[in-house]
Design a protein around this motif. Structure first.
Motif, PDB file in Angstrom:
ATOM      1  N   ASN A   1       0.241   0.191  -4.352  1.00 16.68           N
ATOM      2  CA  ASN A   1       0.289  -0.353  -5.670  1.00 16.68           C
ATOM      3  C   ASN A   1      -1.148   0.486  -6.218  1.00 16.68           C
ATOM      4  N   LEU A   2      -1.245   1.554  -5.881  1.00 12.92           N
ATOM      5  CA  LEU A   2      -2.536   2.401  -6.380  1.00 12.92           C
ATOM      6  C   LEU A   2      -2.555   2.436  -7.888  1.00 12.92           C
ATOM      7  N   TRP A   3      -1.205   2.621  -8.639  1.00 13.01           N
ATOM      8  CA  TRP A   3      -1.066   2.900  -9.946  1.00 13.01           C
ATOM      9  C   TRP A   3      -1.677   1.644 -10.760  1.00 13.01           C
ATOM     10  N   LEU A   4      -1.541   0.416  -9.994  1.00 15.06           N
ATOM     11  CA  LEU A   4      -1.958  -0.693 -10.921  1.00 15.06           C
ATOM     12  C   LEU A   4      -3.618  -0.382 -10.779  1.00 15.06           C
TER      13      LEU A   4
ATOM     14  N   VAL B   1      -1.094  12.526  -6.400  1.00 17.64           N
ATOM     15  CA  VAL B   1       0.297  12.146  -6.767  1.00 17.64           C
ATOM     16  C   VAL B   1       0.424  10.935  -7.821  1.00 17.64           C
ATOM     17  N   VAL B   2      -0.286  10.011  -7.397  1.00 20.04           N
ATOM     18  CA  VAL B   2      -0.294   8.655  -8.256  1.00 20.04           C
ATOM     19  C   VAL B   2      -0.654   9.044  -9.827  1.00 20.04           C
ATOM     20  N   THR B   3      -1.729   9.640  -9.901  1.00 17.56           N
ATOM     21  CA  THR B   3      -2.305  10.081 -11.287  1.00 17.56           C
ATOM     22  C   THR B   3      -1.455  10.977 -11.972  1.00 17.56           C
ATOM     23  N   GLN B   4      -0.723  11.967 -11.325  1.00 21.39           N
ATOM     24  CA  GLN B   4       0.032  13.042 -11.852  1.00 21.39           C
ATOM     25  C   GLN B   4       1.483  12.053 -12.448  1.00 21.39           C
ATOM     26  N   LYS B   5       1.745  11.151 -11.467  1.00 22.82           N
ATOM     27  CA  LYS B   5       3.186  10.567 -11.892  1.00 22.82           C
ATOM     28  C   LYS B   5       2.786   9.522 -13.348  1.00 22.82           C
ATOM     29  N   LEU B   6       1.752   8.939 -13.203  1.00 21.18           N
ATOM     30  CA  LEU B   6       1.162   8.097 -14.336  1.00 21.18           C
ATOM     31  C   LEU B   6       1.242   8.962 -15.595  1.00 21.18           C
ATOM     32  N   GLU B   7       0.482  10.140 -15.359  1.00 22.72           N
ATOM     33  CA  GLU B   7       0.486  10.937 -16.675  1.00 22.72           C
ATOM     34  C   GLU B   7       1.881  11.610 -17.059  1.00 22.72           C
TER      35      GLU B   7
ATOM     36  N   GLU C   1       4.490   9.995 -16.907  1.00 23.17           N
ATOM     37  CA  GLU C   1       5.407   8.485 -17.662  1.00 23.17           C
ATOM     38  C   GLU C   1       4.434   8.301 -18.902  1.00 23.17           C
ATOM     39  N   GLY C   2       3.403   8.761 -19.142  1.00 25.10           N
ATOM     40  CA  GLY C   2       2.534   8.653 -20.375  1.00 25.10           C
ATOM     41  C   GLY C   2       1.683   7.436 -20.187  1.00 25.10           C
ATOM     42  N   LEU C   3       1.491   6.941 -19.311  1.00 25.35           N
ATOM     43  CA  LEU C   3       0.424   5.931 -19.014  1.00 25.35           C
ATOM     44  C   LEU C   3      -1.149   6.169 -18.852  1.00 25.35           C
ATOM     45  N   ILE C   4      -1.323   7.372 -18.660  1.00 30.03           N
ATOM     46  CA  ILE C   4      -2.627   7.791 -18.657  1.00 30.03           C
ATOM     47  C   ILE C   4      -2.632   9.241 -19.374  1.00 30.03           C
ATOM     48  N   ARG C   5      -3.660   9.853 -19.691  1.00 28.30           N
ATOM     49  CA  ARG C   5      -3.863  11.314 -20.093  1.00 28.30           C
ATOM     50  C   ARG C   5      -4.915  11.840 -19.458  1.00 28.30           C
ATOM     51  N   SER C   6      -5.008  13.057 -19.376  1.00 27.80           N
ATOM     52  CA  SER C   6      -6.110  14.058 -18.840  1.00 27.80           C
ATOM     53  C   SER C   6      -6.946  14.893 -19.861  1.00 27.80           C
TER      54      SER C   6
ATOM     55  N   TYR D   1     -10.161  17.902 -19.608  1.00 25.01           N
ATOM     56  CA  TYR D   1     -11.405  18.571 -19.016  1.00 25.01           C
ATOM     57  C   TYR D   1     -12.613  18.484 -19.725  1.00 25.01           C
ATOM     58  N   VAL D   2     -13.655  18.349 -19.115  1.00 27.03           N
ATOM     59  CA  VAL D   2     -14.845  18.358 -19.663  1.00 27.03           C
ATOM     60  C   VAL D   2     -15.874  19.492 -18.652  1.00 27.03           C
ATOM     61  N   GLU D   3     -15.724  20.428 -19.108  1.00 24.04           N
ATOM     62  CA  GLU D   3     -16.345  21.791 -18.552  1.00 24.04           C
ATOM     63  C   GLU D   3     -15.150  21.801 -17.299  1.00 24.04           C
ATOM     64  N   ARG D   4     -15.467  21.964 -15.973  1.00 23.92           N
ATOM     65  CA  ARG D   4     -14.623  21.931 -14.940  1.00 23.92           C
ATOM     66  C   ARG D   4     -14.015  20.883 -14.200  1.00 23.92           C
ATOM     67  N   ARG D   5     -14.528  19.553 -14.865  1.00 26.27           N
ATOM     68  CA  ARG D   5     -14.302  18.341 -14.419  1.00 26.27           C
ATOM     69  C   ARG D   5     -13.040  17.326 -15.174  1.00 26.27           C
ATOM     70  N   LYS D   6     -11.816  17.205 -14.400  1.00 23.12           N
ATOM     71  CA  LYS D   6     -10.914  16.494 -15.075  1.00 23.12           C
ATOM     72  C   LYS D   6     -11.165  14.888 -15.298  1.00 23.12           C
ATOM     73  N   TYR D   7     -10.878  14.507 -16.400  1.00 22.79           N
ATOM     74  CA  TYR D   7     -11.096  12.965 -16.844  1.00 22.79           C
ATOM     75  C   TYR D   7      -9.778  12.272 -17.174  1.00 22.79           C
ATOM     76  N   PHE D   8      -9.608  11.001 -16.755  1.00 24.99           N
ATOM     77  CA  PHE D   8      -8.367  10.495 -16.923  1.00 24.99           C
ATOM     78  C   PHE D   8      -8.668   9.401 -17.895  1.00 24.99           C
ATOM     79  N   ALA D   9      -7.888   8.994 -18.770  1.00 29.02           N
ATOM     80  CA  ALA D   9      -7.889   7.810 -19.580  1.00 29.02           C
ATOM     81  C   ALA D   9      -6.546   7.201 -19.800  1.00 29.02           C
ATOM     82  N   ILE D  10      -6.597   5.887 -19.727  1.00 29.73           N
ATOM     83  CA  ILE D  10      -5.401   5.281 -20.242  1.00 29.73           C
ATOM     84  C   ILE D  10      -4.913   5.277 -21.467  1.00 29.73           C
ATOM     85  N   THR D  11      -3.750   5.107 -21.600  1.00 28.63           N
ATOM     86  CA  THR D  11      -3.078   5.375 -23.003  1.00 28.63           C
ATOM     87  C   THR D  11      -2.549   3.709 -23.460  1.00 28.63           C
ATOM     88  N   GLU D  12      -1.892   3.536 -24.670  1.00 29.97           N
ATOM     89  CA  GLU D  12      -1.730   2.116 -25.068  1.00 29.97           C
ATOM     90  C   GLU D  12      -0.537   1.811 -24.096  1.00 29.97           C
ATOM     91  N   GLN D  13       0.062   2.822 -24.067  1.00 30.73           N
ATOM     92  CA  GLN D  13       1.721   2.231 -23.185  1.00 30.73           C
ATOM     93  C   GLN D  13       1.173   1.937 -21.667  1.00 30.73           C
TER      94      GLN D  13
END
Length: 111
Positions: free
Chosen positions: A21-24, A59-65, A67-72, A74-86
């Motif tokens: 349940n890592l997605w949660l 794998v989990v973050t790719q699926k979440l993205e 499905e529109g549940l998170i977005r990513s 880049y800031v310089e070379r670092r990837k950041y994730f943020a939660i969406t309203e969905q």
């Protein structure tokens, strides 16, 4: 006298509510603000006691993205994730489901 020992069903429950349940946990952490993968993995381990490998995390973050549940982004070379309203709505539903399940277990068992 009660002897404390590992119980297989409890171990399975912990495994099933852990990495499976890592997605949660990802959504819960991102609800506090955007973050990058290494930090998210560390916070999930600290806050929930769940140790996730990098491959399963990606794998989990790719699926979440997808499905529109998170977005990513880049800031310089670092990837950041943020939660969406969905994603926030799905997190609310997940938490609600777990609360309801817990309440039903209490009622049925009388504990």
């Amino acid at each position: 006298m009660i002897v404390s020992r590992s119980v297989k069903p409890l171990e399975r429950l912990k495994r099933k509510t852990g990495v499976e349940n890592l997605w949660l946990y990802v959504l819960a952490e991102l609800s506090r603000g955007e973050d990058y993968p290494y930090s998210l993995i560390k916070r999930i381990r600290e806050d929930f006691g769940v140790t996730a490998g990098k491959v399963i995390f990606y794998v989990v973050t790719q699926k979440l993205e997808e499905e529109g549940l998170i977005r990513s982004h880049y800031v310089e070379r670092r990837k950041y994730f943020a939660i969406t309203e969905q994603g926030r709505e799905v997190l609310r539903q997940g938490i609600s489901y777990l609360k309801e399940l817990s309440e039903r277990l209490h009622i049925v068992s009388g504990i």
